[in-house]
Design a protein around this motif. Sequence first.
Motif, mmCIF file in Angstrom:
data_model
loop_
_atom_site.group_PDB
_atom_site.id
_atom_site.type_symbol
_atom_site.label_atom_id
_atom_site.label_comp_id
_atom_site.label_asym_id
_atom_site.label_seq_id
_atom_site.Cartn_x
_atom_site.Cartn_y
_atom_site.Cartn_z
ATOM 1 N N GLU A 28 43.672 14.403 26.820
ATOM 2 C CA GLU A 28 43.068 15.414 25.956
ATOM 3 C C GLU A 28 42.809 14.900 24.545
ATOM 4 O OE1 GLU A 28 45.550 18.836 26.067
ATOM 5 O OE2 GLU A 28 45.138 19.276 28.173
ATOM 6 N N HIS A 29 43.506 13.845 24.134
ATOM 7 C CA HIS A 29 43.362 13.343 22.768
ATOM 8 C C HIS A 29 42.950 11.877 22.792
ATOM 9 C CE1 HIS A 29 45.222 17.058 21.481
ATOM 10 N NE2 HIS A 29 46.268 16.809 22.277
ATOM 11 N N ALA A 30 42.053 11.522 21.871
ATOM 12 C CA ALA A 30 41.568 10.145 21.786
ATOM 13 C C ALA A 30 42.623 9.252 21.139
ATOM 14 C CB ALA A 30 40.276 10.104 20.975
ATOM 15 N N GLY A 31 42.485 7.948 21.377
ATOM 16 C CA GLY A 31 43.317 6.966 20.694
ATOM 17 C C GLY A 31 44.687 6.744 21.277
ATOM 18 N N GLU A 32 44.941 7.228 22.503
ATOM 19 C CA GLU A 32 46.287 7.130 23.072
ATOM 20 C C GLU A 32 46.442 5.973 24.061
ATOM 21 O OE1 GLU A 32 47.628 11.832 22.866
ATOM 22 O OE2 GLU A 32 46.833 11.030 24.750
ATOM 23 N N VAL A 33 45.329 5.303 24.390
ATOM 24 C CA VAL A 33 45.381 4.226 25.383
ATOM 25 C C VAL A 33 44.644 3.001 24.854
ATOM 26 C CG1 VAL A 33 44.606 3.506 27.685
ATOM 27 C CG2 VAL A 33 45.578 5.775 27.360
ATOM 28 N N TYR A 84 40.066 19.146 33.281
ATOM 29 C CA TYR A 84 39.127 18.030 33.278
ATOM 30 C C TYR A 84 37.749 18.564 32.890
ATOM 31 C CZ TYR A 84 42.480 15.346 36.068
ATOM 32 O OH TYR A 84 43.570 14.686 36.523
ATOM 33 N N GLY A 85 36.944 17.707 32.254
ATOM 34 C CA GLY A 85 35.574 18.095 31.961
ATOM 35 C C GLY A 85 34.784 18.236 33.250
ATOM 36 N N SER A 86 33.825 19.121 33.278
ATOM 37 C CA SER A 86 33.049 19.359 34.501
ATOM 38 C C SER A 86 32.292 18.108 34.912
ATOM 39 C CB SER A 86 32.068 20.518 34.274
ATOM 40 O OG SER A 86 31.195 20.233 33.193
ATOM 41 N N GLU A 87 31.841 17.322 33.930
ATOM 42 C CA GLU A 87 31.087 16.109 34.246
ATOM 43 C C GLU A 87 31.984 15.083 34.939
ATOM 44 O OE1 GLU A 87 28.702 12.560 31.883
ATOM 45 O OE2 GLU A 87 28.944 14.520 30.944
ATOM 46 N N THR A 88 33.200 14.935 34.428
ATOM 47 C CA THR A 88 34.142 13.986 35.016
ATOM 48 C C THR A 88 34.525 14.417 36.423
ATOM 49 O OG1 THR A 88 35.014 13.472 32.837
ATOM 50 C CG2 THR A 88 36.387 12.883 34.724
ATOM 51 N N ARG A 89 34.782 15.713 36.600
ATOM 52 C CA ARG A 89 35.170 16.228 37.912
ATOM 53 C C ARG A 89 34.053 16.031 38.924
ATOM 54 N NH1 ARG A 89 39.018 16.332 41.253
ATOM 55 N NH2 ARG A 89 39.107 18.150 42.615
ATOM 56 N N GLU A 90 32.817 16.208 38.474
ATOM 57 C CA GLU A 90 31.668 16.004 39.354
ATOM 58 C C GLU A 90 31.597 14.548 39.800
ATOM 59 O OE1 GLU A 90 28.232 18.022 41.089
ATOM 60 O OE2 GLU A 90 30.076 18.656 40.127
#
Length: 567
Positions: free
Chosen positions: A66-71, A211-217
């Motif tokens: 959910e948050h950027a910069g964690e990986v 999850y975002g709908s685009e990612t789930r698709e």
Amino acid sequence: MNQIATLNQEEIINNKIMDNLSRNRAVRIGETTVVSRNVHYIDNRMPEEIKILTKSDAGETFYHREHAGEVIHMDIFHEVGVLDHVALASILQEVLPKYLDPAKCNYLDYIDIQTGSGGGRLTGSLKYGNKSSIKKAHLNHVHITLKYEEDNLFLLLILIEAVENEIMRQGKEIRKIERIKHILGKSSNKADLSPYTTDFDSMLKNESPKYGSETREYEKKELALEISKEIGTLQDTLDILDKLYISKGDLKSCSEMYRKYGNYKDILDILMQKKIIEKKLNKIELTQEGKELRDYLKWHAKEIQSNLNKIMKKLPFKPSIYINTKYSKKTFSNQGKSRNTSVYMSQKNEWIKEIAIPETIITSIKRSRRENADFYLKREDIYEKNPYLDKPLDICLLIDTSASMTGDRIKSAKFLAEYLVNSTRDRVSVIVFQENDVEVIVPFTRNFNMIQKNLSKIDSKGLTPLALAIEKSLEYIKKKKKKETLMMLITDGIPTVSVWSSDPVMDAIKAASEIPKKDICFSCIGLQPNKKYLEKIAKEGQGNLYIVDELKTDLLIYIANKERKAR
């Protein structure tokens, strides 16, 4: 990377890494490694350049965080080759704990790796990332993702050195990165994200359902493609999921499916592994993900099949051992013209459509020389192109559906039918034969939905009535023929049912002798043990014979395309 010499150098490198990561930029460490918190990839046209997608966070994109910069995303490059990821993981598990606070040794659980041999969580089973497309995409680098913690950034240097040493120990050379290019863009299909959208044991994944709908698709599409490829055809996949959904795996339903699909146990194992089905008491049921997959396949059938065809076209074809013998004396009227373009002299009072430039210039030069004048163009010099359009064919697939064709063989033949309808302008019909029965399972059509629906009715069983099959197929083609026709016989056995005598083989040879009389082109695909009798069939039918070691999907497609081009 050279050996790290002093603590001072480590501090300088650490500060450089922190500075670049804080500004959302990638950093090159040594000559081989790119480190960032974004998605990066290689464009095959410029393999020395690494592209960084600055608006695609690695954690959000790969793991749905959910948050950027964690990986942190790290790629370490080497010469093309398969690197043993299990041996690499073993080295890292041995080296890294020496530099970690004992209280933080669980940090290793938050490191994932992928090479050309596979991948997974560093401390996991390492049995993931085994799709051929994934492994192929990682033949030139080690892909590592890990949890971002400022206190542990010093580990990057140790990790890189350990990986480089293991690459060289395995006999591979490390490769230099020439440059890094930052792009203001989001992830595209150039970046292979599939290791993180299928089953993976990473602890970096966000378990939140948001999850975002685009990612789930994207996930559903990848899973649909993978399952359909494993089972064979899209329609078979749908039929199996429908049966499991409706019957909930009752005993009668299972026995029917075992009879229809000889490899049904293997199919269930695949679906279980992908968490599409689950066992409840003595029954097998679709999971929630299985129900979603079933719905997705129903709504996106044409798209999924188109993708399957594209995948098949891109497969590097390495023929199984096969023999091609030509007995054909017939060619279609458009043979050799499919790629040619004729030209004609342009008419004065008509619009010019497309100028044939070489012919026009040559004509103008010749005229200018005759007139002893400088080169110039006149209306009478102009030639126009007259594109020759390929004539679509009628292709009749005559498929043996006797008991011996159960499993991968019938799966390959069915996929060929779907492929031809979805990838050519030809009309396709499918005629099947078994026991004493011959059935037009698919009449000549360009309708993809009809092909899918009717192919699902095929059930392999019984004997091989080849003579009757050829006879009935010729009768059908005579009634329905609209274009030049190619009949393709696909069989794995020898005739076992006679028609006019007590010898099934002689009856089949006699039936084949009628094929050239009907002005039909013929080809036959069969197995090595049956070569002797198939040669007689092909010779009498004046067709082309292909003897293969197995009826594999890519090989059937290759032969079909070869036959089409020859006509």
